[in-house]
Design an enzyme around this catalytic site. Structure first.
Site, mmCIF file in Angstrom:
data_model
loop_
_atom_site.group_PDB
_atom_site.id
_atom_site.type_symbol
_atom_site.label_atom_id
_atom_site.label_comp_id
_atom_site.label_asym_id
_atom_site.label_seq_id
_atom_site.Cartn_x
_atom_site.Cartn_y
_atom_site.Cartn_z
ATOM 1 N N GLY A 9 1.245 -1.447 0.365
ATOM 2 C CA GLY A 9 -0.148 -0.137 -0.163
ATOM 3 C C GLY A 9 1.356 1.612 0.085
ATOM 4 N N ASN A 10 0.132 2.653 0.519
ATOM 5 C CA ASN A 10 1.210 3.108 0.483
ATOM 6 C C ASN A 10 1.697 4.486 1.872
ATOM 7 O OD1 ASN A 10 -0.180 5.424 -2.141
ATOM 8 N ND2 ASN A 10 -2.125 4.904 -1.143
ATOM 9 N N TYR A 85 -15.317 -1.948 -15.722
ATOM 10 C CA TYR A 85 -14.858 -0.298 -15.708
ATOM 11 C C TYR A 85 -13.800 0.636 -17.124
ATOM 12 C CZ TYR A 85 -12.005 3.281 -12.561
ATOM 13 O OH TYR A 85 -11.564 3.664 -11.830
ATOM 14 N N ASP A 94 -5.443 -2.681 -5.434
ATOM 15 C CA ASP A 94 -6.499 -2.617 -4.246
ATOM 16 C C ASP A 94 -7.717 -2.695 -4.146
ATOM 17 O OD1 ASP A 94 -6.598 -0.351 -4.882
ATOM 18 O OD2 ASP A 94 -6.336 0.660 -2.687
#
Length: 240
Positions: A9-10, A85, A94
């Site tokens: 993750g970030n 999408y 994620d």
């Protein structure tokens, strides 16, 4: 032999170790790709999946021992759901993993997933297993920092506890009301809108701030901290 799912993750990296039968038997968290826990370094895995929203996955991939398939989740990876999408190459890994996890845990249900971390994302996957998309907004910490960074006099307020005033009577209380009460209202609004759109809606929370929202949102909420890891493992299973 066990398999592993790794979510970069970030702010840090989460991992989950799954049994041969698909049960999540161990999970953990670490910061920095040079700080891999011993339990990831000291065993061989049957298969592995690595996903990242920011950094390269190569340093971790190179340090894992995998006897079978090692999957890096990208826009080209086969999914066990249909992806509607319009720009899949820009979709956060994620987000799609969380949606896959929700569809797996709640089959044939309309699912709304909130991932409350650095950003707050919401993602909708319908009862037919079609991922439709969602939204991205700043997370709680980002909002507090933005108010301080982009103004001359507003202080940097820390989130201490889960309580917040509806009507702030000091500048600090007003910031807490705006950020915390405002974001709760934001998520409640999404839940109401999707409830009107999709029958029998399941609302799922994950991410570091999930506990705060669990105690403040309306209606029945499922908090599943390991949702993204479960979704990653489901994608891995689909590709083995």
């Amino acid at each position: 032999m066990r398999s592993v799912a790794i979510d970069i993750g970030n702010t840090g990296t989460k991992y989950g170790i799954f049994s041969e039968e698909g049960a999540l038997v161990r999970q953990g968290y670490f910061e920095g790709q040079d700080q891999l826990p011993e339990e990831l370094l000291n065993q061989a895995f049957a298969h592995a999946i690595v996903a990242s929203v920011a950094q390269s996955t190569q340093p971790i991939q190179q340090r894992l021992s995998v006897t079978g398939k090692l999957v890096e989740l990208t826009a080209q990876t086969a999914l066990p759901v249909s992806n509607r999408y319009k720009t899949p190459q820009t979709l956060g890994v994620d987000r799609i993993a969380g949606a896959v996890g929700a569809s797996y845990l709640f089959p044939n249900r309309n699912c709304l997933v909130f991932d409350a971390g650095t950003c707050i994302t919401h993602d909708f996957i319908d009862s037919e297993g079609c991922y439709q998309g969602g939204g991205i907004s700043p997370g709680l910490t980002m909002k507090f920092k933005a108010l301080h960074t982009f103004t001359q006099r507003l202080p940097l307020v820390q989130r201490t506890g889960d309580a917040f005033p509806l009507t702030g009577q000091t500048t600090e209380e007003s910031i807490r009301s705006g950020v915390l009460a405002g974001t709760v209202a934001e998520l409640n609004g999404f839940i109401q809108a999707y409830t009107e759109k999709a029958a029998d809606l399941v609302v799922i929370l994950c991410g570091g701030d999930a506990g705060f929202f669990e105690s403040n949102l309306k209606g029945r909420i499922f908090v599943i901290p390991e949702l993204v890891l479960i979704g990653l493992h489901r994608i891995l299973t689909h590709n083995v």
